[in-house]
Design an enzyme around this catalytic site. Structure first.
Site, PDB file in Angstrom:
ATOM      1  N   GLU A   1       0.838  -1.210   0.000  1.00  0.00           N
ATOM      2  CA  GLU A   1       0.000   0.000   0.000  1.00  0.00           C
ATOM      3  C   GLU A   1       0.872   1.259   0.000  1.00  0.00           C
ATOM      4  OE1 GLU A   1      -2.438  -1.424   3.456  1.00  0.00           O
ATOM      5  OE2 GLU A   1      -4.058  -0.724   2.170  1.00  0.00           O
TER       6      GLU A   1
ATOM      7  N   GLU B   1      -3.759 -10.190   3.815  1.00  0.00           N
ATOM      8  CA  GLU B   1      -4.761  -9.761   4.800  1.00  0.00           C
ATOM      9  C   GLU B   1      -5.780 -10.851   5.083  1.00  0.00           C
ATOM     10  OE1 GLU B   1      -3.393  -7.794   2.597  1.00  0.00           O
ATOM     11  OE2 GLU B   1      -2.961  -5.876   3.554  1.00  0.00           O
TER      12      GLU B   1
HETATM   13  C1  1HE Z   1       6.725  -8.859  11.929  1.00  0.00           C
HETATM   14  C2  1HE Z   1       6.043  -8.705  10.715  1.00  0.00           C
HETATM   15  C3  1HE Z   1       4.839  -7.936  10.728  1.00  0.00           C
HETATM   16  C4  1HE Z   1       7.782  -9.890  10.348  1.00  0.00           C
HETATM   17  N1  1HE Z   1       4.428  -7.438  11.909  1.00  0.00           N
HETATM   18  N2  1HE Z   1       6.277  -8.344  13.072  1.00  0.00           N
HETATM   19  N3  1HE Z   1       2.158  -8.766   6.861  1.00  0.00           N
HETATM   20  C5  1HE Z   1       2.327 -10.081   6.778  1.00  0.00           C
HETATM   21  O1  1HE Z   1       1.412 -10.860   6.974  1.00  0.00           O
HETATM   22  C6  1HE Z   1       3.716 -10.536   6.455  1.00  0.00           C
HETATM   23  C7  1HE Z   1       4.308 -11.165   7.684  1.00  0.00           C
HETATM   24  N4  1HE Z   1       5.735 -11.443   7.531  1.00  0.00           N
HETATM   25  C8  1HE Z   1       6.206 -12.496   6.828  1.00  0.00           C
HETATM   26  O2  1HE Z   1       5.486 -13.191   6.114  1.00  0.00           O
HETATM   27  C9  1HE Z   1       7.682 -12.755   6.938  1.00  0.00           C
HETATM   28  O3  1HE Z   1       8.161 -12.092   8.088  1.00  0.00           O
HETATM   29  C10 1HE Z   1       8.532 -12.310   5.729  1.00  0.00           C
HETATM   30  C11 1HE Z   1       8.193 -13.207   4.514  1.00  0.00           C
HETATM   31  C12 1HE Z   1       8.286 -10.854   5.363  1.00  0.00           C
HETATM   32  C13 1HE Z   1      10.009 -12.463   6.077  1.00  0.00           C
HETATM   33  O4  1HE Z   1      10.256 -13.792   6.548  1.00  0.00           O
HETATM   34  P1  1HE Z   1      11.545 -14.094   7.442  1.00  0.00           P
HETATM   35  O5  1HE Z   1      11.569 -15.602   7.659  1.00  0.00           O
HETATM   36  O6  1HE Z   1      12.741 -13.459   6.829  1.00  0.00           O
HETATM   37  O7  1HE Z   1      11.329 -13.320   8.832  1.00  0.00           O
HETATM   38  P2  1HE Z   1      10.437 -13.730  10.113  1.00  0.00           P
HETATM   39  O8  1HE Z   1      11.210 -14.722  10.947  1.00  0.00           O
HETATM   40  O9  1HE Z   1       9.058 -14.126   9.735  1.00  0.00           O
HETATM   41  O10 1HE Z   1      10.331 -12.355  10.863  1.00  0.00           O
HETATM   42  C14 1HE Z   1      11.449 -11.762  11.528  1.00  0.00           C
HETATM   43  C15 1HE Z   1      10.901 -10.931  12.675  1.00  0.00           C
HETATM   44  O11 1HE Z   1      10.078  -9.899  12.145  1.00  0.00           O
HETATM   45  C16 1HE Z   1       9.997 -11.743  13.579  1.00  0.00           C
HETATM   46  O12 1HE Z   1      10.099 -11.193  14.878  1.00  0.00           O
HETATM   47  P3  1HE Z   1      11.026 -11.910  16.010  1.00  0.00           P
HETATM   48  O13 1HE Z   1      10.890 -11.011  17.219  1.00  0.00           O
HETATM   49  O14 1HE Z   1      10.449 -13.280  16.188  1.00  0.00           O
HETATM   50  O15 1HE Z   1      12.409 -11.929  15.443  1.00  0.00           O
HETATM   51  C17 1HE Z   1       8.613 -11.474  13.056  1.00  0.00           C
HETATM   52  O16 1HE Z   1       7.603 -11.646  14.028  1.00  0.00           O
HETATM   53  C18 1HE Z   1       8.757 -10.000  12.675  1.00  0.00           C
HETATM   54  N5  1HE Z   1       7.796  -9.608  11.665  1.00  0.00           N
HETATM   55  N6  1HE Z   1       6.723  -9.358   9.739  1.00  0.00           N
HETATM   56  C19 1HE Z   1       5.126  -7.633  13.036  1.00  0.00           C
HETATM   57  N7  1HE Z   1       4.142  -7.698   9.629  1.00  0.00           N
HETATM   58  C20 1HE Z   1      -2.993  -0.826   7.202  1.00  0.00           C
HETATM   59  S1  1HE Z   1      -3.550  -2.383   6.911  1.00  0.00           S
HETATM   60  C21 1HE Z   1      -2.241  -3.309   6.273  1.00  0.00           C
HETATM   61  C22 1HE Z   1      -2.479  -4.761   6.528  1.00  0.00           C
HETATM   62  C23 1HE Z   1      -1.246  -5.576   6.367  1.00  0.00           C
HETATM   63  O17 1HE Z   1      -0.172  -5.096   6.154  1.00  0.00           O
HETATM   64  S2  1HE Z   1      -1.496  -7.269   6.471  1.00  0.00           S
HETATM   65  C24 1HE Z   1       0.051  -7.945   6.068  1.00  0.00           C
HETATM   66  C25 1HE Z   1       0.929  -8.120   7.263  1.00  0.00           C
END
Ligand code: 1HE
Length: 259
Positions: free
Chosen positions: A111, A131
């Protein structure tokens, strides 16, 4: 304002704005969105064009889901409306933006990217709207901007199935305009931004301010508004000199297409 989650730098008249929470994959937190707003204000004051990019391996994993899990519905509305105001500042603000994309460009990250006028992604980029899987809806203007870029039907497919798109596919579906070699998105974005910065500032202003608004108008209103905008840009001393330079054969001629 001290910046902790966003970097800001002026380089060659360009404002370089970097999302800087790589440990959280540049998930967009409240702190980051407030700093992004501050960076946009500084960019408008000091630069002709802005470039938005991500530090680390990803552009942005979207909304910070940890923060979002704690929001009440009313807080959710206010949060979404705040993103709308800030992303509108990018799409319809005083200067144009180029988004340099790599790695995850998902959810709110997509976005954000969709609010820039120009998007260049490298081959590592992948695009998605998870989402549906997360039990939420877009809230950063995606249902308006992303649906217009790729059609609502394409967007519904991304949201319903949770599938991701490569950079090549994203370009084919109008989500982005340029695909760069791996690691080259920021370099390409800066080159494009420098080119944009060489335009007449009033023309750039008209493009960022008028073009998106005309899309919201009727055919007749759009054409009338276009005529007013055309006449307005033409009166600037910059336009007078640029037109004279072309007629005197002092201006560069158009280059042949690169592809
Ligand atoms: C996060 C977030 C996040 C990672 N919010 N903490 N977005 C998503 O649904 C995408 C979610 N993220 C992923 O699918 C993956 O993180 C990735 C593919 C982007 C990267 O994977 P990877 O294996 O390199 O990293 P990871 O182990 O999943 O994440 C590393 C850290 O970042 C981990 O935290 P940690 O404390 O355990 O190290 C994750 O929890 C954190 N992290 N993504 C919070 N999104 C205004 S409305 C908009 C609506 C949306 O955007 S919905 C889509 C949300």
């Amino acid at each position: 304002m001290n910046l902790a989650h966003v970097t800001f730098e002026i380089q060659d008249g360009l404002a370089l704005i970097g999302l800087n929470r790589p440990a959280k994959r540049n998930a967009i937190s409240d702190g980051m969105i407030d700093e992004l707003k501050a960076a946009l204000d500084m960019a408008a004051a000091h630069a002709k064009v802005g470039v938005i990019f991500g530090h680390g391996d990803h552009f942005s994993a979207g909304l910070d889901l940890a923060e979002h899990a704690e929001r009440t519905p009313f807080e959710g509305v206010l949060h979404s409306r705040k993103w709308h105001r800030i992303f509108d500042e990018i799409e319809r603000g005083p200067i144009p933006y180029v988004a340099a994309l790599h790695g995850a460009v998902v959810g709110g990250g997509l976005e954000l990217a969709a609010s820039a006028q120009v998007r260049v992604a490298d081959e590592s980029a992948f695009f998605g709207l998870p989402e549906g899987q997360r039990g939420i809806f877009v809230g950063g203007g995606g249902s308006v901007r992303i649906a217009r870029l790729m059609t609502a039907s394409r967007m519904a497919d991304l949201m319903l199935t949770g599938r991701t798109l490569s950079a090549a596919k994203a370009e084919q579906l109008n989500l982005i305009q340029y695909v760069a070699a791996a690691g080259q998105a920021l370099g390409e974005a800066k080159a494009l931004a420098r080119r944009i910065a060489s335009n007449a500032p009033l023309s750039n202003f008209a493009i960022t301010q008028a073009l998106p608004r005309i899309q919201d108008m009727s055919h007749d209103d759009g054409l009338f508004f276009e005529a007013l905008m055309a006449a307005f840009t033409q009166t600037s001393p910059d336009a007078v000199e640029r037109l004279r330079a072309f007629l005197d054969k002092r201006a560069d001629r158009l280059a042949k297409p690169r592809d």
